[in-house]
Enzyme design. Structure first.
Site, PDB file in Angstrom:
ATOM      1  N   LYS A 149       9.124   1.672 -10.197  1.00  0.00           N
ATOM      2  CA  LYS A 149       9.479   0.296 -10.616  1.00  0.00           C
ATOM      3  C   LYS A 149       8.281  -0.313 -11.323  1.00  0.00           C
ATOM      4  O   LYS A 149       7.158  -0.256 -10.819  1.00  0.00           O
ATOM      5  CB  LYS A 149       9.873  -0.494  -9.377  1.00  0.00           C
ATOM      6  CG  LYS A 149       9.811  -2.006  -9.476  1.00  0.00           C
ATOM      7  CD  LYS A 149      10.400  -2.655  -8.234  1.00  0.00           C
ATOM      8  CE  LYS A 149       9.607  -3.858  -7.787  1.00  0.00           C
ATOM      9  NZ  LYS A 149      10.138  -4.433  -6.522  1.00  0.00           N
ATOM     10  N   ASP A 176      10.940  -5.096 -12.561  1.00  0.00           N
ATOM     11  CA  ASP A 176      11.013  -6.311 -11.750  1.00  0.00           C
ATOM     12  C   ASP A 176      10.305  -7.443 -12.486  1.00  0.00           C
ATOM     13  O   ASP A 176       9.084  -7.387 -12.699  1.00  0.00           O
ATOM     14  CB  ASP A 176      10.363  -6.061 -10.378  1.00  0.00           C
ATOM     15  CG  ASP A 176      10.540  -7.231  -9.417  1.00  0.00           C
ATOM     16  OD1 ASP A 176      11.099  -8.271  -9.826  1.00  0.00           O
ATOM     17  OD2 ASP A 176      10.121  -7.102  -8.249  1.00  0.00           O
ATOM     18  N   LYS A 250      14.583  -7.945   1.943  1.00  0.00           N
ATOM     19  CA  LYS A 250      13.227  -8.060   2.492  1.00  0.00           C
ATOM     20  C   LYS A 250      13.342  -8.817   3.808  1.00  0.00           C
ATOM     21  O   LYS A 250      13.918  -9.909   3.843  1.00  0.00           O
ATOM     22  CB  LYS A 250      12.314  -8.836   1.533  1.00  0.00           C
ATOM     23  CG  LYS A 250      11.886  -8.031   0.305  1.00  0.00           C
ATOM     24  CD  LYS A 250      10.978  -8.838  -0.580  1.00  0.00           C
ATOM     25  CE  LYS A 250      10.524  -7.990  -1.778  1.00  0.00           C
ATOM     26  NZ  LYS A 250       9.933  -8.834  -2.825  1.00  0.00           N
TER      27      LYS A 250
HETATM   28  O1  OSB Z   1       9.034  -8.765  -6.035  1.00  0.00           O
HETATM   29  O2  OSB Z   1       9.149  -6.955  -4.946  1.00  0.00           O
HETATM   30  C1  OSB Z   1       8.504  -7.943  -5.301  1.00  0.00           C
HETATM   31  C2  OSB Z   1       4.942  -7.670  -3.943  1.00  0.00           C
HETATM   32  C3  OSB Z   1       4.674  -8.986  -3.651  1.00  0.00           C
HETATM   33  C4  OSB Z   1       5.616  -9.941  -3.958  1.00  0.00           C
HETATM   34  C5  OSB Z   1       6.841  -9.574  -4.519  1.00  0.00           C
HETATM   35  C6  OSB Z   1       7.129  -8.249  -4.776  1.00  0.00           C
HETATM   36  C7  OSB Z   1       6.141  -7.286  -4.518  1.00  0.00           C
HETATM   37  C8  OSB Z   1       6.295  -5.877  -4.833  1.00  0.00           C
HETATM   38  C9  OSB Z   1       5.412  -4.924  -4.066  1.00  0.00           C
HETATM   39  O3  OSB Z   1       6.988  -5.457  -5.717  1.00  0.00           O
HETATM   40  C10 OSB Z   1       6.156  -3.965  -3.234  1.00  0.00           C
HETATM   41  C11 OSB Z   1       5.186  -3.233  -2.315  1.00  0.00           C
HETATM   42  O4  OSB Z   1       4.655  -2.226  -2.771  1.00  0.00           O
HETATM   43  O5  OSB Z   1       4.980  -3.683  -1.178  1.00  0.00           O
HETATM   44 MG    MG Z   2      11.028  -8.150  -6.489  1.00  0.00          MG
END
Ligand code: OSB
Ligand code: MG
Length: 371
Positions: A149, A176, A250
């Site tokens: 991603k 993303d 999440k």
């Molecule tokens: O949007 O998924 C997200 C990290 C901090 C805040 C938002 C996001 C993220 C990541 C990291 O994409 C995912 C990870 O490796 O923990």
């Molecule tokens: Mg995200």
């Protein structure tokens, strides 16, 4: 805790984490929770510093007053507090952990999980140059990760997709945007279709369903919602409005395991695949993510990856490791399945506070906060 590698998204760059941990003691067992809020209130309204007083003044007193036996009853105990879902999740998830240890069963089994191995992807932050990003993609693919991603934002998107796709035409690739585009970017977002992305995550506003539904009609690429989905009702609204075809769950964002299971169940009923998102967690939050990912509808590779991608030394033992097939083996031991390295936690702690139950019946109940 310094990150092994800085992580840059459309809302900012993280080089060090300041993490709030919760420890719940009950009848001889200790459950752990992690607040997944960031250092800044940029991903959502919460931050490490807003979660602390909400836990101290609202959630912990309510928990210590309540006569609850299960993690599943936490949402009711916390229902007088609006929002603050990451603070709630930190405490609720610690109760689930304690409950699973008391029942002498793995946490994932208590949650209703079925998978013995979970599929892993990686989330790659923005890099100063395309060349540096390509090197990172190469390393993660060599390690076996099943999906890449790429973080993106206006002016930092198709150029990256083009470079990665040219070299790896067949990999599972997604992006993303963390809410960085607007509806006027519709034509530009349509150009993403050429790269056959598995999904585009949260292209528009963090709190939106309606404009995502308009955008989804214009795209071949599936939209995945992250920020917008706070609970089961949001998931249902997004599905009914066709705002997305995939959902990222999440734990912190939805307020803990109880609501995460409810989102999981409604997506199962509606045939919408889900995957487990990440918030740059330490081993504590990571072990909760692994347990959650064992539920049946987590059919797409998640953002849950090896401890060593984030930390030189994690606060759990063993560290989370990923197989050469790009999977994590779900632990078979009671609780989360990873021991907290108490010495390491103590060394990293700059602030801590401990709370005891006042009543006789629950005199062996205590909650500690560390940050
Ligand atoms: O949007 O998924 C997200 C990290 C901090 C805040 C938002 C996001 C993220 C990541 C990291 O994409 C995912 C990870 O490796 O923990
Ligand atoms: Mg995200």
């Amino acid at each position: 805790m310094p990150l092994v590698h800085p992580f840059e998204t459309s809302f900012g760059r993280t080089t060090d984490r300041r993490v709030l941990l919760v420890e719940v003691e009950s009848e001889g067992v200790t459950g752990w929770g992690e607040c997944t809020a960031g250092e800044r209130a940029s991903f959502c309204e919460e931050s490490t510093d807003t979660a602390w007083p909400i836990l101290v003044h609202e959630l912990i007193p309510a928990l210590l007053r309540a006569e609850i036996q299960t993690g599943g009853s936490c949402p009711r105990v916390f229902s007088h507090v609006r929002g603050n879902r990451m603070a709630k999740a930190a405490l609720e998830n610690a109760v689930w952990d304690a409950q699973s240890q008391q029942a002498e069963m793995p946490l994932w089994e208590l949650l209703g999980g079925t998978r013995t191995e979970i599929a892993c992807g990686v989330s790659l932050g923005m890099e100063p140059t395309v060349g540096e990003l390509m090197e990172r993609v190469e390393a993660e693919l060599a390690a076996g990760y099943q999906r890449i991603k790429l973080k993106c934002k206006p002016g930092h998107d198709v150029e990256l997709f083009d470079a990665v796709r040219a070299r790896w035409p067949e990999i599972l690739l997604s992006c993303d945007a963390n809410a960085s585009y607007r509806l006027k970017d519709q034509e530009h977002l349509r150009s993403f279709d050429a790269f056959h992305l598995l999904m585009v995550e949260q292209p528009l506003w963090h709190d939106d369903f309606y404009f995502h539904s308009l955008l989804q009609r214009q795209l071949e690429t599936s939209i995945c919602l992250d920020e917008s989905i706070r609970n089961r009702r949001d998931a249902l609204a997004a599905i009914e409005m066709e705002s997305c075809r995939i959902i990222n769950i999440k734990l912190g964002r939805v307020g803990g395991f109880s609501e995460a299971i409810r989102v999981h169940n409604v997506t199962t009923e509606r045939g919408i695949p889900v995957w487990c998102g990440g918030m740059l967690e330490t081993g504590v939050g990571r072990s909760h993510n692994i347990a959650l990912s064992s539920l049946q509808n987590f059919s797409l590779p998640g953002d849950v990856s090896a401890s060593s991608r984030y930390w030189t030394e994690d606060i759990i033992e063993p560290a989370v490791e990923v197989t050469s097939r790009g999977t994590i083996q779900v632990p078979q031991t009671p609780g989360r399945g990873y021991r907290v390295k108490r010495d390491r936690v103590e060394k990293l702690t700059v602030r801590s506070e401990r709370f005891h139950a006042r009543n006789q019946v629950r005199s062996d109940h205590a909650v500690s906060l560390k940050a």
